[in-house]
Design a protein around this motif. Structure first.
Motif, PDB file in Angstrom:
ATOM      1  N   SER A  83       0.865  -1.168   0.000  1.00  0.00           N
ATOM      2  CA  SER A  83       0.000   0.000   0.000  1.00  0.00           C
ATOM      3  C   SER A  83       0.908   1.226   0.000  1.00  0.00           C
ATOM      4  CB  SER A  83      -0.927  -0.013   1.211  1.00  0.00           C
ATOM      5  OG  SER A  83      -0.193  -0.042   2.405  1.00  0.00           O
ATOM      6  N   THR A 301      -6.896  -5.730  -3.202  1.00  0.00           N
ATOM      7  CA  THR A 301      -5.729  -5.362  -2.402  1.00  0.00           C
ATOM      8  C   THR A 301      -6.172  -4.775  -1.054  1.00  0.00           C
ATOM      9  OG1 THR A 301      -3.592  -4.211  -2.449  1.00  0.00           O
ATOM     10  CG2 THR A 301      -5.433  -3.075  -3.492  1.00  0.00           C
ATOM     11  N   THR A 346      -2.611  -9.236  -2.294  1.00  0.00           N
ATOM     12  CA  THR A 346      -3.069  -8.651  -3.561  1.00  0.00           C
ATOM     13  C   THR A 346      -3.214  -9.717  -4.643  1.00  0.00           C
ATOM     14  OG1 THR A 346      -1.896  -6.620  -2.961  1.00  0.00           O
ATOM     15  CG2 THR A 346      -2.519  -6.851  -5.267  1.00  0.00           C
ATOM     16  N   THR A 366       0.098  -0.085  -4.656  1.00  0.00           N
ATOM     17  CA  THR A 366      -1.239   0.394  -5.039  1.00  0.00           C
ATOM     18  C   THR A 366      -1.129   1.664  -5.894  1.00  0.00           C
ATOM     19  OG1 THR A 366      -1.359   1.510  -2.897  1.00  0.00           O
ATOM     20  CG2 THR A 366      -2.562  -0.542  -3.091  1.00  0.00           C
TER      21      THR A 366
END
Ligand SMILES: *[C@@H]1O[C@H](CO)[C@@H](O)[C@H](O)[C@H]1NC(C)=O
Ligand SMILES: *[C@@H]1O[C@H](CO)[C@@H](O)[C@H](O)[C@H]1NC(C)=O
Ligand SMILES: *[C@@H]1O[C@H](CO)[C@@H](O)[C@H](O)[C@H]1NC(C)=O
Ligand SMILES: *[C@@H]1O[C@H](CO)[C@@H](O)[C@H](O)[C@H]1NC(C)=O
Ligand SMILES: *[C@@H]1O[C@H](CO)[C@@H](O)[C@H](O)[C@H]1NC(C)=O
Ligand SMILES: *[C@@H]1O[C@H](CO)[C@@H](O)[C@H](O)[C@H]1NC(C)=O
Length: 526
Positions: A83, A301, A346, A366
């Motif tokens: 992330s 995700t 993910t 991400t």
């Protein structure tokens, strides 16, 4: 149009003509024809999920995610995917802009009373895809500003259904599993302050459909079924118009308070809630792929790692335990730049396009979702700004193996200054200029520590981040040169960029309130 459809369906020979028409008319018009060939995109973002919560990531443990595991078997599973921040608003802002918080201005969370949100001159993925002919929908949590022009409907989403911020940012009537337990709204006015719990607020948590508050307080236990229904409706509508769609589903799961789809108290609330989430994802899958020939890419995700201070109501970091920090005290998950804070489970699934049963070791983020979907939609990135994300369609298709050479991890609350880039991945190495822990289950917190020279771990042989490299070693010396270069490059790049700044001012006028006569804004009295 609906009426016409019903009328036509009653006349069999005309149906063929109608289908023929609906297929050809847009082509003839020559404007929206190219859209019908575009791929649909579904991005599902789980909240506070741990890398170890995905069954496919931990095959030796009992899985609570059969639907996600099926996606992994038929798609690609990313094991080194991160992330863009270790906390909510910045992570979401980066997903939707392809830019780190230090560029898009969102470096920490927005509040219930926030006047601002994601800066208005930042361009969202939804805006870009909408411009290129997509129907755009957000179902779930926004948390990028809800007041005035910061509302999702003004940021590129044609349709919005969900809660405007986190599910613990307001009282509800049946509050679910949390530590400390939340007090239900009806007690709000009478309960002494000490009994209210940390998520007491006199404001009830709202559920919105576009600009309208449809429930306040929201019934969290019924949210999954509502999300499934609204997702189905959105997909069906876009499909009936022959329009490609972008559906962003920002789940309330696995953020506390947890719900478990059961009336009886759960003996394993986290696992049960994980199953509830997985079941909701299964329903979205059925809606999206139920009809044959649907060209749809689904990407799953998480927004950051598990919220360790919630003890048994927090997820699992898997093997990414951040051992060095644990010795110092504090947690090494959500809010930290340890792997447990930002390495997220993910998957990407795209029948007919992505070959199944693959594991990608590429270093990804991400941040990459924005450039990748923009590229797959055959449109272009917004001008006049730089992006941190890269187009990884080659990796999705298996033509390319390598992702980022360098990936920066912003401070997200546990250490240093919000948004600052003081931890970085360089290939298999992870360097920290600042470390720090978040509050752990025992109430301990590891204070920020600065490291000059930086603390470096080689993740290839130390995924636990337990033993930093010897600063006298050749390995360290070689790396340090690259590190200095990388840190210099990003500073130079940002100094030349158009950098936005978010308005974090708060005022009571920004609160979402169904009924201003009621102390908790309750839509109707019980
Ligand atoms: C469709 O493609 C044409 C060129 O082939 C382009 O001019 C037009 O803008 C496209 N329409 C949409 C809605 O993307
Ligand atoms: C998936 O791949 C693994 C090894 O990469 C193999 O052992 C397994 O049989 C494969 N499963 C399927 C369903 O193809
Ligand atoms: C993408 O757009 C370009 C130019 O608008 C066009 O030539 C090309 O055919 C398009 N590709 C796809 C896959 O739609
Ligand atoms: C910043 O925006 C201006 C226009 O407002 C543009 O001329 C400039 O190229 C942009 N800078 C970057 C790095 O894109
Ligand atoms: C926290 O407390 C639990 C149980 O009391 C203990 O097992 C664990 O080692 C403690 N963790 C830390 C980081 O002190
Ligand atoms: C947004 O506006 C601010 C203030 O005018 C400016 O400094 C910044 O560069 C803009 N951001 C972008 C991405 O253009």
């Amino acid at each position: 149009m609906v009426l016409l459809g019903i009328l036509l369906k009653s006349l069999f020979p005309v149906v063929l003509f109608y289908s023929f028409l609906s297929f050809w008319v847009p082509d003839g018009a020559g404007s929206k024809n190219n859209d019908t060939k575009k791929t649909n995109f579904i991005v599902i973002l789980a909240d506070d999920i741990g890398w170890g919560d995905l069954g496919a990531n931990q095959p030796h443990l009992e899985s609570h995610t059969p639907n996600l595991d099926a996606f992994a078997a038929d798609g690609v599973r990313f094991v080194d995917f991160h992330s863009a921040a270790s906390t909510c608003s910045p992570s979401r802002a980066s997903l939707l802009t392809g830019r780190l918080g230090i560029r898009n201005g969102v470096t920490h969370n927005f509040a219930v009373e926030s006047l601002g949100g994601l800066p208005l001159n930042e361009t969202t993925l939804a805006e870009v895809l909408k411009e290129s002919g997509y129907a755009t929908g957000l179902i779930g949590k926004w948390h990028l500003g809800h007041h005035g022009e910061y509302h999702p409907n003004a940021r590129g989403f044609d349709y919005y259904y969900g809660i405007p911020y986190s599910n613990d940012m307001g009282c509800t009537d049946a509050p679910g599993y949390n530590i400390p337990p939340c007090q239900p709204c009806p007690l709000c006015h009478n309960a002494p302050q000490s009994a209210r719990g940390e998520c007491y607020t006199k404001l009830a948590l709202p559920l919105m459909e576009n600009q309208v508050i449809v429930e306040q307080p929201v019934d969290l236990s019924r949210l999954p079924e509502k999300y499934a229904l609204k997702a189905k409706g959105f997909i069906k509508e876009a499909r009936s118009r022959g329009q490609p769609y972008f559906l962003y589903v920002a789940l309330a799961h696995m953020h506390v308070p947890l719900t478990t789809h059961s009336e009886v108290p759960s003996r394993q609330p986290y696992a049960d809630s994980l199953r509830e989430m997985d079941d909701l994802i299964g329903q979205i899958k059925a809606s999206a792929y139920g009809a044959v020939g649907q060209d749809t890419l689904l990407w799953f995700t998480g927004d950051n790692g598990p919220w360790a201070e919630k003890c048994d109501f927090a997820g699992s970091v898997g093997p990414f335990v951040g051992a060095w920090q644990i010795v110092q005290g504090g947690s090494s998950a959500k809010k930290t730049t340890w792997e447990g804070g930002h390495r997220v489970p993910t998957l990407a699934y795209w029948p007919g396009k992505i070959q199944g049963n693959r594991t990608s070791l590429a270093l990804l983020s991400t941040l990459d979702i924005f450039p990748t979907l923009v590229s797959l939609a055959n449109t272009s990135l917004p001008a006049n700004r730089r992006f941190d994300g890269i187009d990884i369609s080659g990796i999705l298709f298996g033509h390319l193996q390598e992702g980022h050479k360098i990936l920066y991890h912003p401070n997200s609350g546990a250490a240093g200054t919000f948004g600052n880039l003081e931890a970085v991945r360089l290939g298999q190495y992870k360097a920290f200029y600042t470390t720090g822990g978040a509050l752990d289950c025992n109430g301990s917190i590891g204070p920020a520590q600065h490291h000059d020279p930086p603390l470096v771990f080689n993740l290839n042989r130390d995924i636990q981040e337990g033993s930093p490299l010897d600063t006298e070693s050749q390995e360290y010396h070689t790396l340090l040169l690259h590190l200095k270069q990388a840190m210099g490059d990003i500073q130079a790049d940002i100094s030349m960029d158009n950098v936005s700044s978010a308005d974090y001012l708060q005022d009571v006028s920004a609160v979402l309130c169904c009924n201003r006569e009621h102390v908790a804004c309750r839509c109707t009295e019980l």
